[in-house]
Design an enzyme around this catalytic site. Structure first.
Site, PDB file in Angstrom:
ATOM      1  N   LYS A 133       0.916  -1.196   0.323  1.00 45.22           N
ATOM      2  CA  LYS A 133       0.137  -0.083  -0.100  1.00 45.22           C
ATOM      3  C   LYS A 133       1.106   1.297   0.037  1.00 45.22           C
ATOM      4  O   LYS A 133       0.634   2.074  -0.892  1.00 45.22           O
ATOM      5  CB  LYS A 133      -0.890  -0.006   1.202  1.00 45.22           C
ATOM      6  CG  LYS A 133      -1.765   1.198   1.256  1.00 45.22           C
ATOM      7  CD  LYS A 133      -2.811   1.049   2.303  1.00 45.22           C
ATOM      8  CE  LYS A 133      -3.767  -0.225   2.333  1.00 45.22           C
ATOM      9  NZ  LYS A 133      -4.805  -0.461   3.591  1.00 45.22           N
TER      10      LYS A 133
ATOM     11  N   ARG B 178      -3.492   2.937   8.543  1.00 41.59           N
ATOM     12  CA  ARG B 178      -3.726   1.788   7.786  1.00 41.59           C
ATOM     13  C   ARG B 178      -2.783   0.909   7.771  1.00 41.59           C
ATOM     14  O   ARG B 178      -1.437   1.145   7.556  1.00 41.59           O
ATOM     15  CB  ARG B 178      -4.577   1.939   6.375  1.00 41.59           C
ATOM     16  CG  ARG B 178      -5.781   3.093   6.530  1.00 41.59           C
ATOM     17  CD  ARG B 178      -5.849   3.420   5.259  1.00 41.59           C
ATOM     18  NE  ARG B 178      -6.956   2.402   4.704  1.00 41.59           N
ATOM     19  CZ  ARG B 178      -7.544   2.419   3.389  1.00 41.59           C
ATOM     20  NH1 ARG B 178      -6.860   3.148   2.568  1.00 41.59           N
ATOM     21  NH2 ARG B 178      -8.299   1.422   2.997  1.00 41.59           N
TER      22      ARG B 178
ATOM     23  N   GLY C  97      -8.006  -7.533   4.813  1.00 41.07           N
ATOM     24  CA  GLY C  97      -8.669  -7.461   5.881  1.00 41.07           C
ATOM     25  C   GLY C  97      -8.259  -8.319   7.116  1.00 41.07           C
ATOM     26  O   GLY C  97      -8.712  -8.364   8.223  1.00 41.07           O
TER      27      GLY C  97
ATOM     28  N   MET D  16      -5.441  -7.345   8.891  1.00 39.68           N
ATOM     29  CA  MET D  16      -4.923  -6.413   9.931  1.00 39.68           C
ATOM     30  C   MET D  16      -5.882  -5.331  10.249  1.00 39.68           C
ATOM     31  O   MET D  16      -6.736  -5.233   9.447  1.00 39.68           O
ATOM     32  CB  MET D  16      -3.547  -6.046   9.631  1.00 39.68           C
ATOM     33  CG  MET D  16      -2.554  -7.039   9.681  1.00 39.68           C
ATOM     34  SD  MET D  16      -0.839  -6.662   9.106  1.00 39.68           S
ATOM     35  CE  MET D  16      -1.345  -6.569   7.326  1.00 39.68           C
TER      36      MET D  16
ATOM     37  N   ARG E 237      -3.243  -1.695  -6.042  1.00 44.36           N
ATOM     38  CA  ARG E 237      -2.410  -2.941  -6.020  1.00 44.36           C
ATOM     39  C   ARG E 237      -2.759  -3.987  -7.078  1.00 44.36           C
ATOM     40  O   ARG E 237      -3.838  -3.897  -7.601  1.00 44.36           O
ATOM     41  CB  ARG E 237      -2.720  -3.785  -4.864  1.00 44.36           C
ATOM     42  CG  ARG E 237      -4.085  -4.177  -4.311  1.00 44.36           C
ATOM     43  CD  ARG E 237      -4.377  -4.792  -2.855  1.00 44.36           C
ATOM     44  NE  ARG E 237      -5.604  -4.988  -2.719  1.00 44.36           N
ATOM     45  CZ  ARG E 237      -6.071  -5.034  -1.582  1.00 44.36           C
ATOM     46  NH1 ARG E 237      -5.564  -5.069  -0.553  1.00 44.36           N
ATOM     47  NH2 ARG E 237      -7.667  -5.528  -1.436  1.00 44.36           N
TER      48      ARG E 237
ATOM     49  N   HIS F 218     -15.458  -8.570   1.547  1.00 51.65           N
ATOM     50  CA  HIS F 218     -14.472  -9.633   1.922  1.00 51.65           C
ATOM     51  C   HIS F 218     -14.614 -10.865   1.468  1.00 51.65           C
ATOM     52  O   HIS F 218     -13.616 -11.509   1.253  1.00 51.65           O
ATOM     53  CB  HIS F 218     -14.194  -9.487   3.817  1.00 51.65           C
ATOM     54  CG  HIS F 218     -13.349 -10.171   4.185  1.00 51.65           C
ATOM     55  ND1 HIS F 218     -13.811 -11.571   4.757  1.00 51.65           N
ATOM     56  CD2 HIS F 218     -11.985 -10.051   4.440  1.00 51.65           C
ATOM     57  CE1 HIS F 218     -12.756 -12.094   5.399  1.00 51.65           C
ATOM     58  NE2 HIS F 218     -11.718 -11.297   4.890  1.00 51.65           N
TER      59      HIS F 218
ATOM     60  N   ARG G   7       2.712 -47.779 -11.270  1.00 47.05           N
ATOM     61  CA  ARG G   7       2.769 -48.972 -10.007  1.00 47.05           C
ATOM     62  C   ARG G   7       2.114 -50.181 -10.308  1.00 47.05           C
ATOM     63  O   ARG G   7       1.014 -50.143 -10.345  1.00 47.05           O
ATOM     64  CB  ARG G   7       2.097 -48.235  -8.879  1.00 47.05           C
ATOM     65  CG  ARG G   7       2.783 -46.872  -8.379  1.00 47.05           C
ATOM     66  CD  ARG G   7       2.209 -46.409  -7.049  1.00 47.05           C
ATOM     67  NE  ARG G   7       2.631 -45.238  -6.438  1.00 47.05           N
ATOM     68  CZ  ARG G   7       2.518 -43.931  -6.465  1.00 47.05           C
ATOM     69  NH1 ARG G   7       1.689 -43.618  -7.300  1.00 47.05           N
ATOM     70  NH2 ARG G   7       3.191 -43.087  -5.645  1.00 47.05           N
TER      71      ARG G   7
ATOM     72  N   GLU H  88      14.975 -43.355  -3.263  1.00 50.38           N
ATOM     73  CA  GLU H  88      13.992 -43.323  -2.210  1.00 50.38           C
ATOM     74  C   GLU H  88      14.451 -43.467  -0.774  1.00 50.38           C
ATOM     75  O   GLU H  88      13.595 -43.337   0.241  1.00 50.38           O
ATOM     76  CB  GLU H  88      12.742 -43.738  -2.524  1.00 50.38           C
ATOM     77  CG  GLU H  88      12.517 -45.172  -3.065  1.00 50.38           C
ATOM     78  CD  GLU H  88      11.070 -45.576  -3.558  1.00 50.38           C
ATOM     79  OE1 GLU H  88      10.242 -44.992  -3.230  1.00 50.38           O
ATOM     80  OE2 GLU H  88      11.225 -46.634  -3.953  1.00 50.38           O
TER      81      GLU H  88
ATOM     82  N   SER I  10      15.004 -41.841 -10.572  1.00 48.13           N
ATOM     83  CA  SER I  10      13.833 -41.318 -10.361  1.00 48.13           C
ATOM     84  C   SER I  10      13.358 -40.978  -8.718  1.00 48.13           C
ATOM     85  O   SER I  10      13.563 -41.968  -8.023  1.00 48.13           O
ATOM     86  CB  SER I  10      12.385 -42.014 -10.937  1.00 48.13           C
ATOM     87  OG  SER I  10      11.409 -41.319 -10.723  1.00 48.13           O
TER      88      SER I  10
ATOM     89  N   GLY J  72      11.695 -40.867  -5.657  1.00 48.45           N
ATOM     90  CA  GLY J  72      10.548 -41.252  -4.805  1.00 48.45           C
ATOM     91  C   GLY J  72      10.565 -40.434  -3.586  1.00 48.45           C
ATOM     92  O   GLY J  72      10.846 -40.827  -2.717  1.00 48.45           O
TER      93      GLY J  72
ATOM     94  N   CYS K 264       8.968 -39.034  -9.198  1.00 51.53           N
ATOM     95  CA  CYS K 264       7.697 -39.348  -9.403  1.00 51.53           C
ATOM     96  C   CYS K 264       6.762 -39.383  -7.947  1.00 51.53           C
ATOM     97  O   CYS K 264       5.869 -39.876  -7.957  1.00 51.53           O
ATOM     98  CB  CYS K 264       7.708 -40.654 -10.090  1.00 51.53           C
ATOM     99  SG  CYS K 264       8.844 -41.813  -8.702  1.00 51.53           S
TER     100      CYS K 264
ATOM    101  N   TYR L 195      13.049 -34.297 -15.551  1.00 48.28           N
ATOM    102  CA  TYR L 195      11.333 -34.150 -15.766  1.00 48.28           C
ATOM    103  C   TYR L 195      10.686 -34.480 -14.353  1.00 48.28           C
ATOM    104  O   TYR L 195      11.789 -34.893 -13.303  1.00 48.28           O
ATOM    105  CB  TYR L 195      11.029 -35.414 -16.615  1.00 48.28           C
ATOM    106  CG  TYR L 195      11.076 -36.703 -16.170  1.00 48.28           C
ATOM    107  CD1 TYR L 195      10.376 -37.314 -15.356  1.00 48.28           C
ATOM    108  CD2 TYR L 195      12.145 -37.548 -16.472  1.00 48.28           C
ATOM    109  CE1 TYR L 195      10.409 -38.683 -14.922  1.00 48.28           C
ATOM    110  CE2 TYR L 195      12.466 -38.702 -15.917  1.00 48.28           C
ATOM    111  CZ  TYR L 195      11.619 -39.271 -15.218  1.00 48.28           C
ATOM    112  OH  TYR L 195      11.622 -40.514 -14.843  1.00 48.28           O
TER     113      TYR L 195
END
Ligand code: PEP
Ligand code: MG
Length: 913
Positions: free
Chosen positions: A29, A99, A108, A110, A350, A476, A598, A784, A803, A805, A870, A890
């Site tokens: 603000k 404020r 809302g 505070m 804002r 609100h 799986r 894992e 991968s 786990g 994964c 990935y």
């Protein structure tokens, strides 16, 4: 803070000490008030006390740093000069507001105090100066009410239903025979002021403070103190806002929207933030003060429909300001304004909060309008990746909804403030919603309120949807639910909510607490009873294929956005899918392969065979049982390879402990099972029971599972490898490319992967020899358990891919059972022992470190080692971003999270450029 001794940042008269860049110190603000002042937008003068002072205040028991007092006094003088009014003046008194304003907006949560500076003298002066005694006394009574609540904590006691000030106000309206606050006369209000003061005296034992400067300091203290109130802390936890940021405090000259009918107050959006349509819109109230709009006490009028006629010049000013701000910030703005005698003043701007729908539409539109680039459109602050989820959310089944309408179940209509469709049981208080939700998280709840206030945050979170009788699209309830992605309707004025009787009624239709109700956040319609939901428009285009792409604008924008996403992201996105139809959905959402199949999910369909395998006493019987599973497994893999059309498919060897298929619990729940198995296998019932008892483990997740199964029972691994290879050979023969990746679970030692890899290779060679074909495939491992991450260099000598786990890796790294952590994680979160749930978002400091070690070790052996993740974290935006930084190839996640992971990946690629 640029200068550690500067505690006050002035703005006004076209000059400002701060700017947008100083958001961390001045809060959103304060920074934007400074920025607007700089770019020539009309803002009442004021100053901002930075967040660092709030932190000092919190750390030093409410004390202020040296020098602050003097700087505040000096800044107040400058404000007086610019505004041409003086605090406590007998002729033209200056009033100020105080404020809060944190770095990130926390709507809302505070405190705020308005009309500071009034006392018995200045109220007279204000009456004379404005020529409006009613206004002056109304401002005074508002001030006492707000200051009384926020600073002096004169509030409803536990035994009271109503705010004590509101109670006096209602009584005054009743005795004056009027409906609205604005109809009270100056005399009524003057009396009310005395009653309010008497209330304060009675509750606090003190007189209401008269001295403006004392009032200001008390308000500043309350604002800083409100950073640590419960609802602000809950909000910060929910939105990942650090507790040590603190709030800034803005002290600013008041302008008045309640001086008469050429005055107004309102909140506006430069575009619609529910669905994203262009055009200035919002709520306003003529002759009112700002909090009347936000609190949702009076239902405001809409700027885009009636302000144009009521105040055409004001409408024009607003449109121009809206354009100036959008161009300057290159973002949709959410503004608060006051119209004083026909002139528009901005009190706040804002970046607007918006739904996922609006976020996508606005981002794509802004690019098409030439305001931003595609890279900017993808910024995390514009479209938080998780918000894409809303576009995939269900809507009411149109047939069911039509049926509800013809059945006369349409109860009423309100303002559609948060899209989505929700059905649930009526709850009238936030506390009740929270309690019921904790008892049974599966039971959907709709929180129905006259209006909501920030205290209702916890209940809103627990509810499926929110319905209020009052308030506008910027109230609100609307703001918070939109941000939470909750279905929400506000301002359903016909609704009569009776908290005491526990009823919600429209005319003579009366619903009670617990009754089912349904709300359509797209249209604002409210129905009695439950209404079935159906897929979203994008799901209908992509998955169900019931809507053609060219018929859906929402889909086209989504597709455009995702095209940019794929242009910028470097991290691959796969899916966790066990069945062909799941895989098809995931590919439609953009999955580039299967990162985890799986295989045990397939076994569940063939319990008879697997139980036979478990009960077998010698390798030959076991082998025979296992081989009966082979055709089923092969069929499933064939299906997956076919639908994946040459994309990589990672198939994990059997992982769960065997007692998941046969345990004492199964025998207890199915009393005939032991006998049936005994008969089927030609063994005794005792033998069945004894073998089942043998399988029992105290800590099954750390027991005989993962590769430990395939090592002790190599015929299981051999069967699975054969099923994979035979399926691959068959599908390749159909002319479809296949890329199987065989994944070994729960490896910790290199010898484990060596053992399993040898079986797989041997089996593959046998299949290739039998069929006269070969298939390109890889053998890799899950990482894992911590040992695998620590010894990843050795493991990569055998494993051709990794991968992570992270479900098990989190469990084993933190020593926190993934099945049992529910008992304490709520307490941990509430008490800030952990900043988030580590099974939802990667614990960067621990699990993240193991991942980094795993990546470094693996690639030190095999520089081109392909690495993915994964665990469930693969669909969590913050975790996806971490995976990008950690150099993974990935992530793999459930089908409906695929678009979210793609967007998060693009965002991180752009952010780390
Ligand atoms: C994991 O542990 O992260 C994982 C993907 O395997 P599962 O959840 O099946 O144990
Ligand atoms: Mg696992």
């Amino acid at each position: 803070m640029a200068d550690p001794t500067q505690f006050v940042y002035f703005f006004g008269g076209g000059q400002a000490d701060g700017s947008t860049e100083m958001k961390n110190s001045l809060g959103g603000k304060g920074a934007n008030l400074a920025e607007m002042t700089r770019i020539g937008v009309q803002v009442p003068a004021g100053f901002t006390i930075p967040t660092e002072v709030c932190n000092y205040f919190s750390d030093n028991d409410g004390a202020y740093p040296e020098g602050l007092k003097e700087q505040v006094v000096a800044a107040l003088e400058r404000v007086e000069e610019v505004m041409g009014a003086r605090l406590g003046s007998d002729t033209n008194p200056l009033l100020v507001s105080c404020r809060s304003g944190a770095r990130e907006s926390m709507p809302g949560m505070m405190d705020t105090v308005l009309n500071i500076g009034l006392n018995e003298h200045s109220v007279q002066a204000l009456a004379e100066h404005s020529g409006n005694a009613q206004f002056a006394w109304d401002s005074y009574r508002r001030f006492i009410q707000m200051f009384g609540d926020v600073v002096l904590e004169v509030r409803a006691r536990d035994d009271e239903h109503e705010d004590p000030f509101e109670k006096l106000l209602e009584a005054k309206k009743a005795s004056a025979g009027v409906k609205y606050d604005s109809e009270l006369s100056a005399e009524d209000l003057q009396e009310l002021v005395s009653e309010f003061k008497a209330l304060v005296k009675q509750r606090t034992g003190q007189d209401f403070p008269d001295e403006p400067i004392d009032q200001i300091w008390a308000a500043i203290g309350a604002v800083f103190g409100s950073w640590n109130n419960d609802r602000a802390a809950v909000y910060r936890r929910d939105y990942g806002i650090p507790h040590n940021w603190g709030t800034a405090c803005n002290v600013q000259a008041m302008v008045y929207g309640n001086l008469g009918d050429d005055c107004a107050t309102g909140v506006g959006l430069t575009r619609d933030c529910s669905m994203g349509a262009p055009g200035f819109n919002g709520d306003y109230l003529i002759n009112a003060q700002g909090e009347d709009v936000v609190a949702g006490i009076r239902t405001p009028k809409r700027i885009e429909t009636s302000l144009k006629d009521e105040m055409p010049e004001v409408y024009e000013q607003l449109e121009t300001i809206g354009k100036t701000l959008e161009n300057h910030y290159q973002e949709v703005q959410d503004i608060e304004f006051t119209v004083q005698k026909g002139r528009v003043w901005l009190l706040q701007t804002r970046n607007a909060k918006r739904t996922g729908f609006a976020a996508v539409r606005i981002a794509v539109d802004l690019v098409h309008e030439g305001l931003i680039t595609p890279e900017q459109a993808l910024e995390k602050r514009r479209i938080p990746a998780d918000d894409l989820n809303q576009l995939l959310q269900p809507v009411f089944d149109p047939q069911e909804k039509a049926l509800a309408e013809t059945d006369g179940r349409l109860l009423t209509k309100g303002i559609n403030a948060g899209p989505g469709a929700a059905s649930g049981h009526i709850c009238l208080t936030a506390a009740e919603a929270e309690r019921l939700h904790n008892l049974n998280p599966e039971q959907p709840l709709i929180l129905v309120r006259r209006e909501t206030s920030p205290e209702d945050l916890r209940g809103m979170r627990a509810a499926e949807g929110i319905l209020t009788a009052f308030g506008g699209a910027s109230s609100h309830a609307a703001l918070v639910s939109r941000q939470m992605g909750k279905t929400c309707i506000v301002g359903a004025n016909e609704l009569n909510v009776d908290y005491t009787a526990g009823t919600v009624s429209v005319g003579d239709i009366v619903l009670k607490i617990g009754d089912p109700i349904s709300i359509d956040g797209f249209t604002g319609e409210v129905f009695t009873g439950m209404v079935d939901t159906t897929e979203s428009e994008i799901v209908n285009v992509l998955i169900k294929k019931t809507v053609a792409p060219e018929e859906s604008e929402a889909y086209q924008r989504y597709a455009q956005l995702m095209e940019w996403v794929d242009q910028f992201r470097t991290l691959g996105v796969r899916t966790n899918a066990d069945l062909p139809d799941q895989a098809v959905d995931a590919v439609a959402f953009g999955a580039e392969g299967i990162g985890l199949c799986r295989t045990e999910h397939m076994f569940v369909e063939h319990l008879e065979e697997i139980r036979e395998m478990i009960l077998a006493r010698d390798p030959d019987t076991r082998l025979a049982a296992i081989n009966r599973l082979l055709p089923f497994q092969q069929d499933e893999f064939t299906g997956l390879f076919r639908v994946m059309q040459g994309r990589p498919v990672t198939i994990r060897l059997l992982d769960p402990p065997l007692h998941e298929f046969l345990s004492e619990r199964h025998l207890q729940e199915q009393p005939d099972l032991a006998e049936e198995l005994a008969a089927q296998l030609g063994i005794s019932v005792e033998a069945v029971r004894a073998r089942t008892a043998e399988l029992h483990e105290e800590n099954p997740m750390l027991g005989h599972r993962g590769c430990r199964l395939g090592i002790v029972y190599p015929e299981i691994t051999a069967m699975q490898a054969r099923a994979i290879m035979q399926a691959a050979v068959a599908v390749q023969a159909e002319g479809i490319e296949v890329h199987p990746e065989v994944m070994v679970p729960l490896v910790g030692f290199q010898t484990e992967i060596d053992n399993q890899a040898a079986i797989v290779r041997e089996t593959a060679d046998a299949v290739f020899a039998e069929t006269g074909t070969t298939i390109e495939y890889q053998i890799g491992t899950m990482i894992e358990v911590p040992r695998a991450a620590l010894r990843s260099d050795e493991i990569a000598e055998t494993a051709e891919f990794f991968s992570f786990g992270t479900n098990d890796l989190t469990q084993t790294c933190l020593g926190m059972s993934r099945d049992d952590y529910g008992g304490f994680i709520g307490y941990y979160r509430e008490n800030d022992i952990v900043p988030f749930d580590p099974f939802q978002s990667i614990d960067l400091g621990g699990v993240g470190r193991l991942i980094e070690l795993g990546v470094a070790g693996g690639r030190s052996t095999r520089s081109d080692l392909k690495i993915g993740i994964c665990g469930e974290h693969g669909g969590d935006p913050a975790s996806v971003m971490f995976c990008h930084r950690a150099g993974l190839n990935y992530v793999s996640c459930s089908p409906y999270r695929v678009p979210i992971a793609r967007l998060a990946a693009a965002q991180e690629a752009l952010a780390s450029e």
